[in-house]
Design a protein around this motif. Structure first.
Motif, PDB file in Angstrom:
ATOM      1  N   ALA A 175       0.886  -1.257   0.083  1.00  0.00           N
ATOM      2  CA  ALA A 175      -0.030  -0.070   0.136  1.00  0.00           C
ATOM      3  C   ALA A 175       0.840   1.143   0.034  1.00  0.00           C
ATOM      4  CB  ALA A 175      -0.867   0.078   1.080  1.00  0.00           C
ATOM      5  N   HIS A 176       0.516   2.333  -0.819  1.00  0.00           N
ATOM      6  CA  HIS A 176       1.234   3.515  -0.658  1.00  0.00           C
ATOM      7  C   HIS A 176       0.589   4.516   0.078  1.00  0.00           C
ATOM      8  CE1 HIS A 176       2.527   7.407  -2.340  1.00  0.00           C
ATOM      9  NE2 HIS A 176       3.496   6.590  -2.589  1.00  0.00           N
ATOM     10  N   HIS A 177       1.747   5.007   1.179  1.00  0.00           N
ATOM     11  CA  HIS A 177       1.395   5.748   2.222  1.00  0.00           C
ATOM     12  C   HIS A 177       1.783   7.368   1.682  1.00  0.00           C
ATOM     13  CE1 HIS A 177       1.401   7.961   5.975  1.00  0.00           C
ATOM     14  NE2 HIS A 177       1.083   6.952   6.575  1.00  0.00           N
ATOM     15  N   THR A 178       0.578   7.988   1.451  1.00  0.00           N
ATOM     16  CA  THR A 178       0.600   9.264   0.752  1.00  0.00           C
ATOM     17  C   THR A 178       1.433  10.265   1.519  1.00  0.00           C
ATOM     18  OG1 THR A 178      -1.486   9.714   1.703  1.00  0.00           O
ATOM     19  CG2 THR A 178      -1.417   8.779  -0.495  1.00  0.00           C
ATOM     20  N   VAL A 179       1.271  10.194   2.797  1.00  0.00           N
ATOM     21  CA  VAL A 179       1.869  11.434   3.801  1.00  0.00           C
ATOM     22  C   VAL A 179       3.368  11.002   3.779  1.00  0.00           C
ATOM     23  CG1 VAL A 179       2.150  12.113   6.038  1.00  0.00           C
ATOM     24  CG2 VAL A 179      -0.059  11.639   5.235  1.00  0.00           C
ATOM     25  N   LEU A 180       3.761   9.725   3.825  1.00  0.00           N
ATOM     26  CA  LEU A 180       5.289   9.492   3.979  1.00  0.00           C
ATOM     27  C   LEU A 180       5.763   9.087   2.437  1.00  0.00           C
ATOM     28  CD1 LEU A 180       5.289   7.217   7.112  1.00  0.00           C
ATOM     29  CD2 LEU A 180       5.752   9.488   6.879  1.00  0.00           C
TER      30      LEU A 180
END
Length: 190
Positions: free
Chosen positions: A68-73
């Motif tokens: 999953a892509h963590h948008t904040v990080l």
């Protein structure tokens, strides 16, 4: 179900399978946290930590892992979720995050044996979340292996990677996470 007792039993059964001293210390810290903290399975930050469930989603035949892509990080991770104090079993908690970030089709077909695959404790610095101040705390993360076909369509926030590619893309923004590397090594040895 008595969730603290059930998870304590699962951790005790998993303990002989830990792969290194760091993971061994994480299991012991998690056991201690659960035993001394009534709010261990809640996001109540007065406890200065909480237990969560993570899903390591793989297509073993294809040698692929879904991240999953963590948008904040701006980083790729396994699917991690917080317990909300509702008594749900940890694999179910983890699967909720898969459903949210990868889609219903993946979550509906993902299969797990319910056995712990990895245990990690990581520090989360104080931050703001939805306008609320969240104090620094620890995540006591218990991961489970889920198997599913990589042929399934996933949301844009998730992506399949070959095992070696996953190791290359994770940590591009900084140091690779020790849990991520350890878990990928476990997958590659299977």
């Amino acid at each position: 179900m008595d969730l603290p007792a059930a998870v304590t039993g699962e951790l005790e059964r998993y303990f002989p399978d830990v792969v290194d001293a760091l993971e061994r210390s994480h299991v012991l810290c998690t056991l201690s946290f659960i035993q001394r903290t009534p709010l261990a399975f809640s996001r109540d930050h007065a406890a200065l930590g909480h237990v969560g469930g993570s899903a390591v989603v793989v297509d073993e035949a294809a040698g692929k892992v879904l991240l999953a892509h963590h948008t904040v990080l701006d980083e790729w991770f396994f699917f991690g979720n917080h317990c909300e104090g509702d008594g749900k079993a940890l694999p179910e908690v983890a699967l909720e995050r898969v459903r949210k970030d990868a889609g219903d089709a993946v979550a509906a077909q993902a299969v797990t044996d319910g056995k712990i695959f990895d245990v990690d404790v990581h520090y989360v610095p104080a931050h703001e979340r939805k306008g609320e101040s969240v104090p620094h705390h620890n995540h006591y993360d218990i991961a489970f292996l889920f198997r599913v076909s990589s042929e399934l369509k996933v949301y844009e926030t998730a992506r399949w990677f070959a095992y070696d590619e996953a190791l290359r893309v994770h940590g591009l923004r900084g140091e690779p996470d020790t849990q991520f590397v350890r878990t990928m090594q476990k997958l590659m040895r299977r």
